[in-house]
Every structure is written in structure tokens, then in C-alpha cells.
Design a protein around this motif. Structure first.
Motif, short mmCIF file in Angstrom:
data_model
loop_
_atom_site.label_atom_id
_atom_site.label_comp_id
_atom_site.label_asym_id
_atom_site.label_seq_id
_atom_site.Cartn_x
_atom_site.Cartn_y
_atom_site.Cartn_z
N VAL A 84 4.10 51.44 -2.87
CA VAL A 84 5.45 51.67 -3.38
C VAL A 84 5.50 53.09 -3.93
CG1 VAL A 84 7.17 50.97 -5.08
CG2 VAL A 84 5.79 49.24 -3.89
N VAL A 85 6.45 53.87 -3.43
CA VAL A 85 6.51 55.30 -3.77
C VAL A 85 7.96 55.72 -4.00
CG1 VAL A 85 4.47 55.82 -2.36
CG2 VAL A 85 6.76 56.01 -1.34
N CYS A 86 8.12 56.89 -4.57
CA CYS A 86 9.38 57.61 -4.46
C CYS A 86 9.08 58.90 -3.72
CB CYS A 86 10.02 57.87 -5.82
SG CYS A 86 9.08 58.94 -6.93
N ALA A 87 10.10 59.49 -3.12
CA ALA A 87 9.82 60.62 -2.24
C ALA A 87 11.00 61.57 -2.16
CB ALA A 87 9.46 60.12 -0.84
N LEU A 88 10.68 62.84 -2.03
CA LEU A 88 11.64 63.84 -1.61
C LEU A 88 11.74 63.75 -0.09
CD1 LEU A 88 13.23 66.34 -2.86
CD2 LEU A 88 11.38 67.72 -1.90
N THR A 89 12.96 63.73 0.44
CA THR A 89 13.13 63.57 1.87
C THR A 89 13.92 64.76 2.44
OG1 THR A 89 15.29 62.48 2.00
CG2 THR A 89 13.40 61.11 1.38
N PRO A 90 13.77 65.02 3.74
CA PRO A 90 14.57 66.06 4.37
C PRO A 90 15.99 65.61 4.70
CG PRO A 90 13.10 65.08 5.98
CD PRO A 90 12.77 64.45 4.65
N GLY A 91 16.32 64.38 4.35
CA GLY A 91 17.58 63.73 4.68
C GLY A 91 17.29 62.32 5.12
N GLY A 92 18.33 61.51 5.26
CA GLY A 92 18.15 60.16 5.77
C GLY A 92 18.00 59.08 4.74
N GLY A 93 18.18 59.40 3.45
CA GLY A 93 17.95 58.42 2.40
C GLY A 93 19.00 57.33 2.29
N TYR A 94 20.24 57.59 2.76
CA TYR A 94 21.30 56.59 2.65
C TYR A 94 21.17 55.58 3.81
CZ TYR A 94 24.02 59.76 -0.48
OH TYR A 94 24.47 60.57 -1.49
N ALA A 95 20.03 54.96 3.93
CA ALA A 95 19.77 54.05 5.04
C ALA A 95 18.66 53.09 4.66
CB ALA A 95 19.37 54.84 6.29
N GLU A 96 18.52 52.02 5.45
CA GLU A 96 17.52 51.01 5.13
C GLU A 96 16.09 51.51 5.35
OE1 GLU A 96 19.48 46.70 5.71
OE2 GLU A 96 19.29 47.83 7.59
N PHE A 97 15.93 52.50 6.24
CA PHE A 97 14.61 53.09 6.48
C PHE A 97 14.75 54.60 6.53
CE2 PHE A 97 14.43 48.82 8.22
CZ PHE A 97 13.20 48.35 7.76
N CYS A 98 13.75 55.28 6.01
CA CYS A 98 13.78 56.74 5.95
C CYS A 98 12.36 57.27 6.16
CB CYS A 98 14.31 57.19 4.59
SG CYS A 98 14.36 58.97 4.34
N ARG A 99 12.25 58.33 6.95
CA ARG A 99 10.93 58.94 7.15
C ARG A 99 10.84 60.25 6.37
NH1 ARG A 99 11.24 63.21 10.66
NH2 ARG A 99 13.03 63.25 12.11
N THR A 100 9.62 60.55 5.91
CA THR A 100 9.40 61.78 5.17
C THR A 100 7.91 62.12 5.21
OG1 THR A 100 10.02 62.92 3.11
CG2 THR A 100 8.90 60.81 2.88
N PRO A 101 7.53 63.37 5.05
CA PRO A 101 6.10 63.71 5.00
C PRO A 101 5.39 62.96 3.88
CG PRO A 101 7.39 65.69 5.36
CD PRO A 101 8.37 64.59 5.06
N VAL A 102 4.22 62.44 4.16
CA VAL A 102 3.47 61.67 3.17
C VAL A 102 3.15 62.53 1.95
CG1 VAL A 102 1.20 62.17 4.18
CG2 VAL A 102 1.53 60.08 2.83
N GLU A 103 2.99 63.82 2.14
CA GLU A 103 2.65 64.70 1.03
C GLU A 103 3.84 65.02 0.13
OE1 GLU A 103 0.70 68.03 2.88
OE2 GLU A 103 -1.25 67.03 2.77
N HIS A 104 5.01 64.43 0.43
CA HIS A 104 6.18 64.57 -0.43
C HIS A 104 6.44 63.28 -1.21
CE1 HIS A 104 7.88 67.79 2.57
NE2 HIS A 104 6.68 68.10 2.10
N CYS A 105 5.47 62.37 -1.19
CA CYS A 105 5.60 61.08 -1.87
C CYS A 105 4.84 61.10 -3.19
CB CYS A 105 5.04 59.96 -1.00
SG CYS A 105 5.93 59.68 0.55
N LEU A 106 5.38 60.41 -4.18
CA LEU A 106 4.73 60.21 -5.47
C LEU A 106 4.52 58.71 -5.69
CD1 LEU A 106 6.88 62.72 -7.53
CD2 LEU A 106 4.42 62.95 -7.09
N PRO A 107 3.33 58.30 -6.11
CA PRO A 107 3.05 56.87 -6.28
C PRO A 107 3.81 56.28 -7.45
CG PRO A 107 1.23 58.19 -7.13
CD PRO A 107 2.18 59.15 -6.48
N VAL A 108 4.39 55.11 -7.23
CA VAL A 108 5.16 54.43 -8.27
C VAL A 108 4.48 53.13 -8.67
CG1 VAL A 108 7.34 53.25 -8.79
CG2 VAL A 108 7.36 55.44 -7.56
N GLY A 109 4.03 52.34 -7.68
CA GLY A 109 3.46 51.03 -7.99
C GLY A 109 4.44 50.20 -8.78
N ASP A 110 3.98 49.62 -9.88
CA ASP A 110 4.87 48.83 -10.73
C ASP A 110 5.15 49.54 -12.05
OD1 ASP A 110 2.42 48.60 -11.92
OD2 ASP A 110 2.30 46.41 -11.79
#
Length: 328
Positions: A84-110
Motif C-alpha cells: 500500500v503506497v501513495c505516489a506522485l503520478t505523471p497523470g491518470g489518477g482520476y481512475a480505478e487504476f493508475c501506473r507510475t514509476p516505482v521510484e515515485h512511490c512512498l510506503p504507507v502500509g497501515d
């Protein structure tokens, strides 16, 4: 998948729920099943037709998300699957699925509610880069931020205080000034009732602030420069008040001022990866430990993305607006 889409640039009503193809992660990317997506001013400007997506980016709006990684592109460590992460994305966030570089993700967990997590990346990356990297803000210095109750403003207040800055903000009402002070601002100036230049001069004993984070530009720039101490830094991140400013270069030279600015979205994936790594090391623990919590305004269902945009355009929000994409 379901997504908030618009066929042609226009007002908020151009946004409507529709169907889009699920994106497939490319090398170095992950696919996130989106629980929540943050709403940001660049989304509004893109919908209006003034901020096109960079080449190769999704035409779907949305620059930050939170959710579960459900697929991996080539070269991504399998340990990321299911995280479970949050991420900066190049676009595409207003959707059920979104792709983004893994190195732009921050771990959230619980550690964080996912609506809160989705409200963080865009403002966190922007403030960290512009206040601390470009603005070179250091402990004990003074920071002036316009729009103190916006997503950027509230993030700048909390990060500034966490790293030892004295924070000044401007707001458009007494209510917003009180809110900004509740979030940690040392001084909140109602720009509708007072000249912020005079207020800053008075509050600093004539010395001024060391960094201005400016989202207005236009005729604010010359006024901002009058707020700066010698060797001060002026950082522009938006031009809501106009793209041109008239400057007294002799004044800038005599006080050794630095003018800079940036836009985040067009920067390279490599740059954003380095920025993310620095944030994860220096600032992200403050969020995971609960020392900093994003200021939340309102949550809208994905189907009501148009209402979310209208609220942002009205300017009455305090903190972050998010979209709920997948319940639970």
C-alpha cells in the motif's frame, strides 16, 4: 475501468464518469489500484485546456494517488506487489487504476488513512523542492507563503515549522487566517484588509523574510521582493496573477536577491526519483509517525469530480480536496 474524463477543454461540467482502458505498467513502473486521488490546481488548469499532459503521460487527470500495487513492470522488485503506497503520478489518477514509476512511490502500509495519503505527494514534492532545495530555507529563517490555506500553503506551514522556520502566510479572510494559525503559521495576514508588505516589515522589525513561496506572480513579484531580507530568495511555482512582472533590477542587485521557480510535472522521472528518495529519508517519517498530518477539506466520489473542481475554483476550500475512487 471507470475514470473521470473530458472530451474537450471546458468548465467543470466537462468532467464526467466514463470508461477507459486499464494501463499496463512499463519497465520500472507499477500499477496501483487507486483508493483515493488528490485534486490539485494543475488538474483544473489542464481541464481548462491551458496545461496539456507531457508526451507519453495519461490524458486522464490526477497527479497523486493512494492505493495497492497490483502489477509490476519489468525490472521492479516483486516485494512491491501488494504494498500500500501513495505516489506522485505523471497523470491518470482520476481512475480505478493508475501506473507510475516505482521510484515515485512512498510506503504507507497501515500508518495513514488512504484519503490522507492521497492528499500528500503533489504538495509534499512541490514544497520540499521549492522551499528547501531551490529556496535553500534553513532552520531559524523566515518564510512567506501566499495562499496559506491551500494545499500547498498548509503543507508549507507544517513542513516549515517541522524544520525550524518562522512561517508567515497571507489569506483572504479572517476565518482563513485563524485556520492557518491553527495549522501552525506564526503570522497570518489578511491581504484584503492589510498591506502584506507593510505587515511583514512590521512583524520582522524591518528585516524581512528569507524566502517567499509565490503562487501569484504578476504584480505580486515586486511587492514580494520588498518583503525579502538581504540575500533573500523568491521562488515562483504558479502564475495565477499573471505571467509578467515589472522589476527594479537595481533593487535586486543592491540586496543580492535570488529569483527562481520551477514546475514539477515536466521534470524527468530521474529527477523525481531523486526528489522522492530525499523526501523519504528526511520528511516522510514525520508523516508516518503522525507528526505532520495533511489538512483535509472535502472528499467527493469519483463520479462527482466536476463538483470537486468547482469547489477548488471557488477558492473556499481549506486544505486538500480528494476523490474517493474505490470504497473500502
Amino acid at each position: 475501468m471507470k475514470a473521470a474524463l473530458f472530451d474537450q477543454p471546458g468548465d467543470a461540467d466537462a468532467l464526467a464518469l466514463g470508461e477507459a482502458e486499464v494501463p499496463m505498467p512499463r519497465a520500472g513502473e507499477v500499477l496501483i489500484r487507486v483508493a483515493y486521488a488528490g485534486v490539485n490546481r494543475p488538474d483544473v488548469i489542464q481541464r481548462q485546456g491551458h496545461y496539456p499532459a507531457p508526451p507519453g503521460a495519461s490524458p486522464i487527470l490526477g497527479l497523486e494517488v493512494a492505493g495497492e500495487i497490483v502489477a509490476l513492470g519489468e525490472g521492479v522488485d516483486r516485494e512491491w506487489l501488494g504494498q500500500v503506497v501513495c505516489a506522485l503520478t505523471p497523470g491518470g489518477g482520476y481512475a480505478e487504476f493508475c501506473r507510475t514509476p516505482v521510484e515515485h512511490c512512498l510506503p504507507v502500509g497501515d500508518a495513514l488513512p488512504l484519503d490522507h495519503a492521497a492528499a500528500i505527494p503533489e504538495t509534499l514534492f512541490t514544497v520540499w523542492h521549492n522551499v528547501f532545495q531551490r529556496g535553500h530555507a534553513r532552520e531559524g529563517e523566515r518564510l512567506l507563503v501566499h495562499g496559506g490555506t491551500s494545499g500547498i500553503g498548509t503543507m508549507a506551514i507544517m513542513l516549515g515549522k517541522a524544520f525550524g522556520l518562522e512561517v508567515f502566510v497571507t489569506c483572504g479572510s479572517a476565518e482563513k487566517c485563524t485556520a492557518a494559525e491553527n495549522f501552525g503559521a506564526d503570522h497570518a495576514i489578511n491581504y484584503r484588509e492589510a498591506d502584506f508588505v507593510e505587515q511583514v516589515r512590521e512583524l520582522t522589525g524591518g528585516e524581512g523574510v528569507h524566502v517567499v513561496l509565490d503562487m501569484v506572480s504578476g504584480d505580486y513579484v515586486a511587492r514580494n521582493l520588498k518583503c525579502l531580507a538581504e540575500d533573500g530568495r523568491h521562488v515562483t511555482i504558479a502564475v495565477l496573477g499573471g505571467m509578467k512582472a515589472e522589476l527594479n533590477m537595481a533593487f535586486i542587485m543592491s540586496r543580492r536577491l535570488t529569483l527562481t521557480g520551477s514546475t514539477l510535472r515536466p521534470r524527468s522521472d530521474a529527477f523525481k526519483s531523486l526528489l522522492c528518495a530525499e523526501i523519504e529519508q528526511n520528511a516522510w517519517p514525520l508523516f508516518l509517525d503522525g507528526e505532520i498530518c495533511p489538512v483535509m477539506d472535502r472528499t467527493f466520489p469519483l463520479a462527482d469530480a466536476a463538483q470537486a473542481h468547482r469547489r477548488m475554483e471557488q477558492g473556499e476550500h481549506i486544505g486538500k480536496i480528494v476523490l474517493e475512487v474505490a470504497a473500502g
